[in-house]
Design a protein around this motif. Sequence first.
Motif, PDB file in Angstrom:
ATOM      1  N   UNK A   8       0.819  -1.203   0.000  1.00  0.00           N
ATOM      2  CA  UNK A   8       0.000   0.000   0.000  1.00  0.00           C
ATOM      3  C   UNK A   8       0.854   1.254   0.000  1.00  0.00           C
ATOM      4  N   UNK A   9       0.222   2.371  -0.321  1.00  0.00           N
ATOM      5  CA  UNK A   9       0.882   3.670  -0.323  1.00  0.00           C
ATOM      6  C   UNK A   9       0.138   4.603   0.626  1.00  0.00           C
ATOM      7  N   UNK A  10       0.728   5.749   0.895  1.00  0.00           N
ATOM      8  CA  UNK A  10       0.080   6.781   1.703  1.00  0.00           C
ATOM      9  C   UNK A  10      -0.098   8.039   0.869  1.00  0.00           C
ATOM     10  N   UNK A  11      -1.290   8.615   0.944  1.00  0.00           N
ATOM     11  CA  UNK A  11      -1.580   9.914   0.329  1.00  0.00           C
ATOM     12  C   UNK A  11      -2.342  10.722   1.365  1.00  0.00           C
ATOM     13  N   UNK A  12      -1.839  11.891   1.702  1.00  0.00           N
ATOM     14  CA  UNK A  12      -2.477  12.696   2.735  1.00  0.00           C
ATOM     15  C   UNK A  12      -3.392  13.732   2.091  1.00  0.00           C
ATOM     16  N   UNK A  13      -4.492  14.017   2.775  1.00  0.00           N
ATOM     17  CA  UNK A  13      -5.572  14.778   2.155  1.00  0.00           C
ATOM     18  C   UNK A  13      -5.149  16.183   1.741  1.00  0.00           C
ATOM     19  N   UNK A  14      -4.244  16.802   2.490  1.00  0.00           N
ATOM     20  CA  UNK A  14      -3.779  18.124   2.084  1.00  0.00           C
ATOM     21  C   UNK A  14      -2.984  18.039   0.782  1.00  0.00           C
ATOM     22  N   UNK A  15      -2.221  16.957   0.610  1.00  0.00           N
ATOM     23  CA  UNK A  15      -1.494  16.758  -0.653  1.00  0.00           C
ATOM     24  C   UNK A  15      -2.481  16.592  -1.813  1.00  0.00           C
ATOM     25  N   UNK A  16      -3.559  15.859  -1.562  1.00  0.00           N
ATOM     26  CA  UNK A  16      -4.609  15.689  -2.575  1.00  0.00           C
ATOM     27  C   UNK A  16      -5.210  17.038  -2.953  1.00  0.00           C
ATOM     28  N   UNK A  17      -5.499  17.874  -1.955  1.00  0.00           N
ATOM     29  CA  UNK A  17      -6.072  19.190  -2.230  1.00  0.00           C
ATOM     30  C   UNK A  17      -5.086  20.094  -2.961  1.00  0.00           C
ATOM     31  N   UNK A  18      -3.799  19.962  -2.627  1.00  0.00           N
ATOM     32  CA  UNK A  18      -2.784  20.823  -3.240  1.00  0.00           C
ATOM     33  C   UNK A  18      -2.499  20.454  -4.693  1.00  0.00           C
ATOM     34  N   UNK A  19      -2.581  19.158  -5.021  1.00  0.00           N
ATOM     35  CA  UNK A  19      -2.202  18.735  -6.379  1.00  0.00           C
ATOM     36  C   UNK A  19      -2.964  17.460  -6.749  1.00  0.00           C
ATOM     37  N   UNK A  20      -4.173  17.645  -7.229  1.00  0.00           N
ATOM     38  CA  UNK A  20      -4.998  16.492  -7.591  1.00  0.00           C
ATOM     39  C   UNK A  20      -4.433  15.712  -8.782  1.00  0.00           C
ATOM     40  N   UNK A  21      -3.922  16.377  -9.827  1.00  0.00           N
ATOM     41  CA  UNK A  21      -3.354  15.603 -10.944  1.00  0.00           C
ATOM     42  C   UNK A  21      -2.185  14.716 -10.513  1.00  0.00           C
ATOM     43  N   UNK A  22      -1.292  15.238  -9.656  1.00  0.00           N
ATOM     44  CA  UNK A  22      -0.159  14.431  -9.189  1.00  0.00           C
ATOM     45  C   UNK A  22      -0.646  13.252  -8.356  1.00  0.00           C
TER      46      UNK A  22
END
Length: 373
Positions: A8-22
């Motif tokens: 599995x990987x980790x993706x934090x919600x602020x990172x998602x908000x900052x850069x959805x395409x990435x």
Amino acid sequence: MRPKIELGISVYLQDFLDDRPATRQYLDTAAELGFHEVFTSIHLPEDDFLKTTAALRDFSELVANKGMHLAVDCSSHELKKIQANAALQEALKHSPVTYLRLDFGFQPADLRAITRDLHIHGFMLNASTMRRTEVKEMVAALRQFSHTLAIKACHNFYPRPETGLGTDFFIRQSACFKDLGIPVAACVPSHNKPRGPLHLGLPTLESHRGMEIDWAARELIATGVVDEILVGDPFASAQELGKLQKAADSPVLVVRVIEDEGVSEAERKIMYGITHVVRPDLSDWVFRSNSSREMAAMGEKLAARDAKLRVPCSITIDNEKYGRYSGELQIVRQELPADERVNVVGRIFPQDICLLRYIAAGAEFRLQRYDGA
């Protein structure tokens, strides 16, 4: 053959908000490599709770569309906030979240209400902090709620150096869950974009903080108490994810070797050409390969070379002066004197010495030449 290790990987919600395409690209890369789980959190002190939690529904749908499972880390404090906020409660209820990871502060009675009100189908318990009696009580309570409720355990990761778990404690803690048939997950760090605020990696074991991702994973797998490995840091490189996948798919323990000068091709074939099996009658002085002499018998005679002191973690192969033992490969466990009948062909790469503790009678392993990369 080892059981399959999930990734599995980790993706934090602020990172998602900052850069959805990435974020979408990262999920695509991980999914293509066979990673099945995504970890996120709603109780990071540096994040805006309302803002990130409101993004959970969009993020969870994105993860589900990639065919992956989502685990959301929280404490009782955050869950109480959600239960007190009708809009957040409704959003979480309709988000495809597979697991709530219960960090701290939960009682069995709390979980009954959470299961009912938020339509939660699985829980992850904190594998690093719960005592054996607490584990038994919590698992029994959860199984009373529903026989279909999925239960896992996941260890903490540790941003601050010198606070990660020690190996012995990690194995004991994991056994509390494994003994009840509960799968256990643990974290390895990525060195591509280590997460702030410290940017020093997010491992479960302190000894893994500066270690390459795949070799940290190899030790977790070798412990025999891990069913899943999560990358604690976000946005690991594609190369790191590929290395992690390769480590998870390896059927046996792999140990790197620094070769001595003058090693012959016949010796290399014995070292790297087979899967070694440790003899069942284990010696305190050496690990003996049960399969190396069979291979040597089919090849050329092994000439003697200059005898050397056999220090711990040396790799040796008996030469033709040892008669029928010629070709036997050994890993030295305790210092032994030089012997003209024994060729020293290399030594265990220092970072991999920790793996020797997992070699037992009958264990399989392969040697890999260390090339400096």
